[in-house]
Write an enzyme that holds these catalytic residues in place. Structure first.
Site, PDB file in Angstrom:
ATOM      1  N   ALA A   1       1.224   2.940   8.421  1.00 69.06           N
ATOM      2  CA  ALA A   1       1.719   1.724   7.780  1.00 69.06           C
ATOM      3  C   ALA A   1       2.330   2.017   6.405  1.00 69.06           C
ATOM      4  O   ALA A   1       2.321   3.155   5.922  1.00 69.06           O
ATOM      5  CB  ALA A   1       0.590   0.706   7.660  1.00 69.06           C
ATOM      6  N   HIS A   2       2.825   0.955   5.768  1.00 69.42           N
ATOM      7  CA  HIS A   2       3.552   1.110   4.518  1.00 69.42           C
ATOM      8  C   HIS A   2       2.674   1.650   3.392  1.00 69.42           C
ATOM      9  O   HIS A   2       1.505   1.336   3.274  1.00 69.42           O
ATOM     10  CB  HIS A   2       4.220  -0.204   4.088  1.00 69.42           C
ATOM     11  N   ASN A   3       3.300   2.522   2.597  1.00 72.57           N
ATOM     12  CA  ASN A   3       2.697   3.111   1.394  1.00 72.57           C
ATOM     13  C   ASN A   3       1.507   4.024   1.673  1.00 72.57           C
ATOM     14  O   ASN A   3       0.732   4.338   0.776  1.00 72.57           O
ATOM     15  CB  ASN A   3       2.287   2.026   0.394  1.00 72.57           C
TER      16      ASN A   3
ATOM     17  N   SER B   1      -1.385   1.564   2.535  1.00 69.62           N
ATOM     18  CA  SER B   1      -1.850   2.182   1.287  1.00 69.62           C
ATOM     19  C   SER B   1      -3.089   3.054   1.459  1.00 69.62           C
ATOM     20  O   SER B   1      -3.738   3.408   0.467  1.00 69.62           O
ATOM     21  CB  SER B   1      -2.120   1.116   0.218  1.00 69.62           C
TER      22      SER B   1
END
Length: 344
Positions: free
Chosen positions: A235-237, A255
């Site tokens: 997923a993002h980051n 994250s």
């Protein structure tokens, strides 16, 4: 078909030939399908348990004995990889296919193959020796590193980066939007723009239908040497540490941070904003919901020390028997209380 003399083949895979060195080796076959001119890799340290028929044998020292022929090796895993490399047909670099759509402001390096119906957008850079199979999409300002292979229908979105000597399998996507929404006053889900990028280091492999989301801001990073199986989601980051392995259907939420050489087994998951230390192992279907120190081996949901989880699972299996024993004890207590009441 490539054919190697047995003595040449033995030298390549780092072993000693046994038998006639002029025998031609043309491939590797599984133990249950022996074929003439092929070799079988025998991984057991014990005696041969199958008939190899006309095939040769690659095994540890002392296991290849006449009338068998083959190669004795000390490093069976290394020999296995080198043997398969011998018979892996090279990719054919045929240049730029006439159906490919390449923006005039894109940069295409030397020896690059761009196959049928690929699209390379404005400002994209495809470095020397890269290989785009067919129907591959490379977005605006994206970068594909030297020698990387992108199989059919794989996608690298705008501004995202793929390092050198990576392999992106069919239908994998680098840089799709992160899953970011906020709830408006009327309950509607409002999309949060995902303006960051996704970056893959050198020698990363992404399995079919896997995804690495672009960051909301900044970058999602998959470090060098990471190997991802089919249907893996990052997923993002997130940051995935060097040489980590993510097995099929595993997922890492937004994250989260994975250290070096982490192993996530099939269908395992890591919660958002969690840090997993170096060399941790998450067993199949394990769900990590809090930080893990380096070297942890966890399983279950929520994930806990694997030995503790095994003890708990052992207790769970005993629950039906314990319930029956409890019922019997309750019945006995009731009987004793009844007798005391009668005696009173």
């Amino acid at each position: 078909m490539l054919a190697l003399r047995l003595d040449e083949f033995a030298s390549i895979i780092g072993g000693r030939p046994v038998g006639d060195g002029s025998i031609e080796v043309v491939g590797v076959c599984p133990p249950h399908e022996p074929a003439e001119g092929h070799v079988i890799f025998w991984r057991s340290r014990g005696p041969l348990g199958v008939s190899v028929g006309p095939a040769g044998l690659v095994a540890l020292k002392g296991l290849v004995r006449p009338p068998l022929w083959g190669v004795e090796v000390e490093d069976l895993d290394g020999a296995w990889v080198r043997a398969l490399e011998c018979f892996d047909p090279p990719l054919e670099f045929q240049g730029l296919h006439p159906t490919a759509v390449i923006h005039p402001e894109a940069s295409i390096g030397m020896g690059v193959h761009v196959g049928p119906y690929c699209v390379v957008e404005q400002g994209a850079v495809v470095e020397d020796g890269a290989w785009l199979q067919a129907f591959v999409y490379v977005g605006r300002m994206a970068r594909i590193g030297a020698g990387s292979v992108l199989q059919a229908f794989s996608v690298v979105q705008d501004r995202c980066e793929v390092g050198a000597h990576c392999r992106i399998h069919s239908c994998a996507v680098v840089g799709c939007d992160g899953f970011g929404f906020v709830e408006g006053a009327d309950g509607e889900r409002i999309k949060v723009p995902q303006i960051g990028i996704a970056v893959l280091g050198d020698r990363v492999e992404m399995g079919s239908c896997s995804t690495v989301d672009r960051a909301t801001v900044g970058a999602t990073r998959v470090m060098e040497g990471v190997k991802m199986d089919d249907h893996v989601h990052v997923a993002h980051n997130c940051e995935i540490g060097p040489n980590s392995v993510l097995v099929a259907y595993s997922g890492v939420a937004g994250s989260a941070r994975l250290g070096r050489s982490v192993v996530m087994a099939a269908q395992s998951g890591v919660r958002d904003h969690v840090t997993v230390g170096d060399r941790c192992v998450i067993a199949a279907r394990g769900g990590v919901v809090k930080d893990l120190p380096a070297g942890s081996f966890v399983s279950g949901f929520p994930a806990r020390d694997h030995r503790e989880e095994l003890r708990l699972q052992g207790l769970v299996r005993r629950l039906p028997d314990l319930l029956e024993r409890l019922k019997a004890l309750e019945a006995r207590v009731r009987d004793l209380e009844s007798r005391r009441g009668d005696g009173a």
